[in-house]
Motif scaffolding. Structure first.
Motif, PDB file in Angstrom:
ATOM      1  N   ARG A  16      12.847  18.202  -2.231  1.00  0.00           N
ATOM      2  CA  ARG A  16      11.629  17.423  -1.999  1.00  0.00           C
ATOM      3  C   ARG A  16      11.129  17.520  -0.566  1.00  0.00           C
ATOM      4  O   ARG A  16      11.912  17.485   0.371  1.00  0.00           O
ATOM      5  CB  ARG A  16      11.883  15.949  -2.312  1.00  0.00           C
ATOM      6  N   ASN A  17       9.822  17.604  -0.444  1.00  0.00           N
ATOM      7  CA  ASN A  17       9.160  17.402   0.836  1.00  0.00           C
ATOM      8  C   ASN A  17       9.036  15.881   0.992  1.00  0.00           C
ATOM      9  O   ASN A  17       8.345  15.241   0.207  1.00  0.00           O
ATOM     10  CB  ASN A  17       7.788  18.066   0.802  1.00  0.00           C
ATOM     11  N   PRO A  18       9.702  15.281   1.970  1.00  0.00           N
ATOM     12  CA  PRO A  18       9.710  13.808   2.070  1.00  0.00           C
ATOM     13  C   PRO A  18       8.314  13.192   2.133  1.00  0.00           C
ATOM     14  O   PRO A  18       8.070  12.157   1.509  1.00  0.00           O
ATOM     15  CB  PRO A  18      10.492  13.548   3.359  1.00  0.00           C
ATOM     16  N   ALA A  19       7.398  13.824   2.866  1.00  0.00           N
ATOM     17  CA  ALA A  19       6.046  13.257   2.978  1.00  0.00           C
ATOM     18  C   ALA A  19       5.334  13.292   1.636  1.00  0.00           C
ATOM     19  O   ALA A  19       4.695  12.316   1.221  1.00  0.00           O
ATOM     20  CB  ALA A  19       5.245  14.023   4.026  1.00  0.00           C
ATOM     21  N   SER A  20       5.433  14.419   0.928  1.00  0.00           N
ATOM     22  CA  SER A  20       4.784  14.537  -0.375  1.00  0.00           C
ATOM     23  C   SER A  20       5.420  13.601  -1.393  1.00  0.00           C
ATOM     24  O   SER A  20       4.720  12.952  -2.182  1.00  0.00           O
ATOM     25  CB  SER A  20       4.866  15.980  -0.878  1.00  0.00           C
ATOM     26  N   ALA A  21       6.759  13.544  -1.381  1.00  0.00           N
ATOM     27  CA  ALA A  21       7.444  12.664  -2.328  1.00  0.00           C
ATOM     28  C   ALA A  21       7.067  11.210  -2.084  1.00  0.00           C
ATOM     29  O   ALA A  21       6.830  10.447  -3.029  1.00  0.00           O
ATOM     30  CB  ALA A  21       8.956  12.855  -2.208  1.00  0.00           C
ATOM     31  N   GLY A  22       6.992  10.807  -0.820  1.00  0.00           N
ATOM     32  CA  GLY A  22       6.601   9.438  -0.500  1.00  0.00           C
ATOM     33  C   GLY A  22       5.191   9.126  -0.960  1.00  0.00           C
ATOM     34  O   GLY A  22       4.924   8.039  -1.493  1.00  0.00           O
ATOM     35  N   ALA A  23       4.278  10.099  -0.777  1.00  0.00           N
ATOM     36  CA  ALA A  23       2.891   9.888  -1.212  1.00  0.00           C
ATOM     37  C   ALA A  23       2.812   9.751  -2.730  1.00  0.00           C
ATOM     38  O   ALA A  23       2.038   8.942  -3.252  1.00  0.00           O
ATOM     39  CB  ALA A  23       2.024  11.058  -0.739  1.00  0.00           C
ATOM     40  N   ILE A  24       3.610  10.534  -3.432  1.00  0.00           N
ATOM     41  CA  ILE A  24       3.614  10.464  -4.897  1.00  0.00           C
ATOM     42  C   ILE A  24       4.175   9.129  -5.373  1.00  0.00           C
ATOM     43  O   ILE A  24       3.627   8.492  -6.287  1.00  0.00           O
ATOM     44  CB  ILE A  24       4.418  11.643  -5.483  1.00  0.00           C
ATOM     45  N   LEU A  25       5.247   8.663  -4.751  1.00  0.00           N
ATOM     46  CA  LEU A  25       5.815   7.372  -5.136  1.00  0.00           C
ATOM     47  C   LEU A  25       4.854   6.227  -4.815  1.00  0.00           C
ATOM     48  O   LEU A  25       4.722   5.283  -5.598  1.00  0.00           O
ATOM     49  CB  LEU A  25       7.158   7.165  -4.442  1.00  0.00           C
ATOM     50  N   ASP A  26       4.176   6.316  -3.662  1.00  0.00           N
ATOM     51  CA  ASP A  26       3.157   5.307  -3.325  1.00  0.00           C
ATOM     52  C   ASP A  26       2.059   5.289  -4.383  1.00  0.00           C
ATOM     53  O   ASP A  26       1.602   4.224  -4.816  1.00  0.00           O
ATOM     54  CB  ASP A  26       2.538   5.604  -1.957  1.00  0.00           C
ATOM     55  N   ALA A  27       1.630   6.483  -4.777  1.00  0.00           N
ATOM     56  CA  ALA A  27       0.570   6.589  -5.785  1.00  0.00           C
ATOM     57  C   ALA A  27       1.049   6.043  -7.119  1.00  0.00           C
ATOM     58  O   ALA A  27       0.301   5.353  -7.832  1.00  0.00           O
ATOM     59  CB  ALA A  27       0.138   8.047  -5.932  1.00  0.00           C
ATOM     60  N   ALA A  28       2.291   6.335  -7.479  1.00  0.00           N
ATOM     61  CA  ALA A  28       2.835   5.854  -8.746  1.00  0.00           C
ATOM     62  C   ALA A  28       2.886   4.328  -8.759  1.00  0.00           C
ATOM     63  O   ALA A  28       2.548   3.693  -9.775  1.00  0.00           O
ATOM     64  CB  ALA A  28       4.229   6.436  -8.973  1.00  0.00           C
ATOM     65  N   GLU A  29       3.280   3.730  -7.654  1.00  0.00           N
ATOM     66  CA  GLU A  29       3.307   2.268  -7.574  1.00  0.00           C
ATOM     67  C   GLU A  29       1.902   1.699  -7.744  1.00  0.00           C
ATOM     68  O   GLU A  29       1.709   0.702  -8.457  1.00  0.00           O
ATOM     69  CB  GLU A  29       3.884   1.825  -6.231  1.00  0.00           C
ATOM     70  N   ALA A  30       0.919   2.324  -7.102  1.00  0.00           N
ATOM     71  CA  ALA A  30      -0.460   1.837  -7.187  1.00  0.00           C
ATOM     72  C   ALA A  30      -1.004   1.965  -8.601  1.00  0.00           C
ATOM     73  O   ALA A  30      -1.674   1.057  -9.119  1.00  0.00           O
ATOM     74  CB  ALA A  30      -1.342   2.615  -6.209  1.00  0.00           C
ATOM     75  N   VAL A  31      -0.734   3.099  -9.252  1.00  0.00           N
ATOM     76  CA  VAL A  31      -1.205   3.299 -10.632  1.00  0.00           C
ATOM     77  C   VAL A  31      -0.559   2.281 -11.558  1.00  0.00           C
ATOM     78  O   VAL A  31      -1.214   1.722 -12.455  1.00  0.00           O
ATOM     79  CB  VAL A  31      -0.892   4.738 -11.108  1.00  0.00           C
ATOM     80  N   LEU A  32       0.711   2.010 -11.346  1.00  0.00           N
ATOM     81  CA  LEU A  32       1.413   1.043 -12.191  1.00  0.00           C
ATOM     82  C   LEU A  32       0.807  -0.351 -12.047  1.00  0.00           C
ATOM     83  O   LEU A  32       0.627  -1.070 -13.040  1.00  0.00           O
ATOM     84  CB  LEU A  32       2.895   1.026 -11.810  1.00  0.00           C
ATOM     85  N   VAL A  33       0.462  -0.727 -10.818  1.00  0.00           N
ATOM     86  CA  VAL A  33      -0.163  -2.037 -10.587  1.00  0.00           C
ATOM     87  C   VAL A  33      -1.533  -2.100 -11.249  1.00  0.00           C
ATOM     88  O   VAL A  33      -1.884  -3.094 -11.893  1.00  0.00           O
ATOM     89  CB  VAL A  33      -0.286  -2.309  -9.067  1.00  0.00           C
ATOM     90  N   GLU A  34      -2.317  -1.036 -11.112  1.00  0.00           N
ATOM     91  CA  GLU A  34      -3.694  -1.040 -11.617  1.00  0.00           C
ATOM     92  C   GLU A  34      -3.775  -0.874 -13.133  1.00  0.00           C
ATOM     93  O   GLU A  34      -4.588  -1.528 -13.791  1.00  0.00           O
ATOM     94  CB  GLU A  34      -4.492   0.082 -10.949  1.00  0.00           C
ATOM     95  N   ALA A  35      -2.953   0.018 -13.677  1.00  0.00           N
ATOM     96  CA  ALA A  35      -3.091   0.369 -15.090  1.00  0.00           C
ATOM     97  C   ALA A  35      -2.007  -0.203 -15.985  1.00  0.00           C
ATOM     98  O   ALA A  35      -2.134  -0.176 -17.212  1.00  0.00           O
ATOM     99  CB  ALA A  35      -3.121   1.894 -15.229  1.00  0.00           C
TER     100      ALA A  35
END
Length: 204
Positions: A16-35
């Motif tokens: 994993r690229n730590p920056a990319s993985a972190g961005a994906i996990l942040d996005a996943a958390e946001a999608v889970l909250v919204e959807a």
């Protein structure tokens, strides 16, 4: 072929690229909250993170695997080390039920367990996750064995499964408000089966 967004977040293969993985996990958390769980998708995460789906699937082989890492990232549960296994297990179960009850993670985990009943990839991801998490409970038992509190022939992994099974039953049947007295009684039953002879005859 990777899309433009994926090229914007350069992958380094299976590692994993730590920056990319972190961005994906942040996005996943946001999608889970919204959807919510039902509206969660890898496509939505990829759009929000500006990452390609191949990158996500390279690091998380399924939606369930990604959700479990999001769940674990948000999880705040105590793993006590009081020097007495009964207190450790009571403290752990109180903290776990409270976390499930007071945050959205309980419903997410319950949905993952339900999905695992019909989706082999979700079942595999859940089994891998459970193996690691039960290891923490097993370590509590192993510490107690080293202190002479638990019999040497007790399998710590089986004890961890018993504790997890009790907790998962409460989650799946919406009984997360068990009081401390009930938790203590449950742990006491377990302790009666695993305590060493010295521990049974001793007193605190």
């Amino acid at each position: 072929m990777a899309d433009d967004a994926d090229r914007g977040r350069k992958s380094i293969g299976a590692r994993r690229n730590p920056a990319s993985a972190g961005a994906i996990l942040d996005a996943a958390e946001a999608v889970l909250v919204e959807a919510g769980y039902s509206g969660f998708s890898i496509e939505a995460v990829a759009r929000r993170a500006r990452a390609g789906k191949p990158t996500i699937y390279r690091w998380w082989p399924s939606k369930a695997a990604l959700l479990l890492e999001v769940y674990q990232r948000q999880k705040r549960v105590d793993i006590p080390d009081t020097g007495w296994l009964e207190e450790d297990l009571v403290g752990f179960l109180k903290s776990l039920l409270s976390h499930w009850r007071e945050t959205s993670s309980g419903s997410v985990f319950r949905s993952l367990v339900a999905e695992a009943q019909s989706d082999p990839t979700a079942a595999a991801a859940l089994a891998d996750y459970a193996k690691g998490r039960h290891g923490h409970t097993g370590q509590m038992v192993e510490r107690a064995q080293a202190r002479g509190e638990v019999a040497e022939d007790i399998d710590a992994a089986i004890v961890a499964d018993l504790i997890a099974s009790w907790a998962w039953t409460r989650l799946l049947t919406d009984r997360l408000d068990e009081n401390e007295a009930t938790i203590r009684e449950t742990v006491r039953y377990v302790m009666q089966g695993i305590a060493s002879k010295t521990s049974r005859t001793g007193s605190r």
